[in-house]
Design an enzyme around this catalytic site. Structure first.
Site, short mmCIF file in Angstrom:
data_model
loop_
_atom_site.label_atom_id
_atom_site.label_comp_id
_atom_site.label_asym_id
_atom_site.label_seq_id
_atom_site.Cartn_x
_atom_site.Cartn_y
_atom_site.Cartn_z
N HIS A 163 116.52 -69.83 22.74
CA HIS A 163 116.40 -69.86 24.06
C HIS A 163 114.77 -70.15 24.48
O HIS A 163 113.96 -69.90 23.56
CB HIS A 163 116.88 -68.45 24.69
CG HIS A 163 116.17 -67.35 24.46
ND1 HIS A 163 114.75 -67.19 24.85
CD2 HIS A 163 116.43 -66.45 23.53
CE1 HIS A 163 114.54 -65.79 24.52
NE2 HIS A 163 115.46 -65.47 23.52
N CYS A 179 116.51 -62.85 18.42
CA CYS A 179 116.62 -64.44 19.03
C CYS A 179 115.57 -65.20 19.01
O CYS A 179 114.47 -64.62 18.60
CB CYS A 179 116.92 -64.34 20.67
SG CYS A 179 118.43 -63.45 21.07
#
Length: 228
Positions: A163, A179
């Protein structure tokens, strides 16, 4: 199968306390009409190191064109393009105890994604005095940034994502809860090139993702100068 380092709790994102993103949500969207509520704190200006800027490189690998290789040890993500070519992006990765490795796929994608942090993350951050919302609308203040690619394994969401970020200075650092962070311009660039179903190889601590052969031979000078 994904292998997690000891001490890894439910995956998610580190609390974002400040927005400095130069990217705004599309005009007239719900995101601009309902700005996310976040805590803003003073931060010293920080910049992404030159080695983590997006570059065209010579990459020797046995992986097929279209594969994404994530080298969390060196903080690089490669989009394999075939013929010993790749695009290399700088990334931010999991902090100590939150590293992982495995072979996954992009299960779905979202533009200006909303953020629903795992309950365990909220409890963990609350214990540190950080109160984070149960849900946050997408937008320039959202920790997921401009785009998100959700990583699945065996048809199930791993809770890990590739992301964007509203903290671009974290690129090149171990700051997340597992992440993979990219600069907003870079995640938008990758988003347009990596389809749902794309194979993603994450090389983490201990290289427990299995065998993967690749060698970064540096900048592709001709493509950098003349394109292609």
């Amino acid at each position: 199968m994904i292998k997690l380092m000891p001490g890894l709790a439910a995956a998610g994102l580190v609390l974002s306390l400040m927005s400095t993103s130069a990217f705004a949500a599309p005009a007239g969207s719900d995101n601009t009409q309902r700005p996310a509520q976040v805590v803003r704190v003073a931060q010293m200006p920080k910049y992404v190191k030159p080695q983590f800027k997006r570059k065209k490189v010579r990459l020797v690998t046995t992986e097929a064109a279209g594969t994404v290789i994530i080298d969390t040890n060196n903080k690089y993500l490669y989009l394999v393009e075939g013929n010993n070519r790749a695009t290399r992006y700088g990334i931010g990765v999991g902090r100590d105890g939150f590293g992982w490795s495995g072979i996954v796929k992009i299960g779905r994608k979202a533009e200006w994604p909303a953020w629903t942090p795992p309950a365990e993350m909220r409890r963990r951050e609350a214990a540190k005095g950080h109160i984070i919302p149960a849900y946050q609308e997408g937008g320039e203040d959202n920790p997921l940034g401009a785009r998100a690619m959700y990583l699945y394994q065996g048809g199930r969401d791993t809770i890990f994502r590739i992301h964007g970020t509203n903290q671009p200075w974290t690129i090149g650092l171990n700051m997340s809860s597992g992440c993979i962070r990219m600069m907003n311009a870079d995640v938008m660039h990758l988003y347009d090139r990596a389809a749902v179903g794309t194979k993603v190889i994450v090389i983490g601590p201990g290289n427990k993702q299995g065998k993967v052969a690749f060698e970064d031979r540096g900048i592709d000078v001709l493509r950098t100068m003349f394109g292609g």
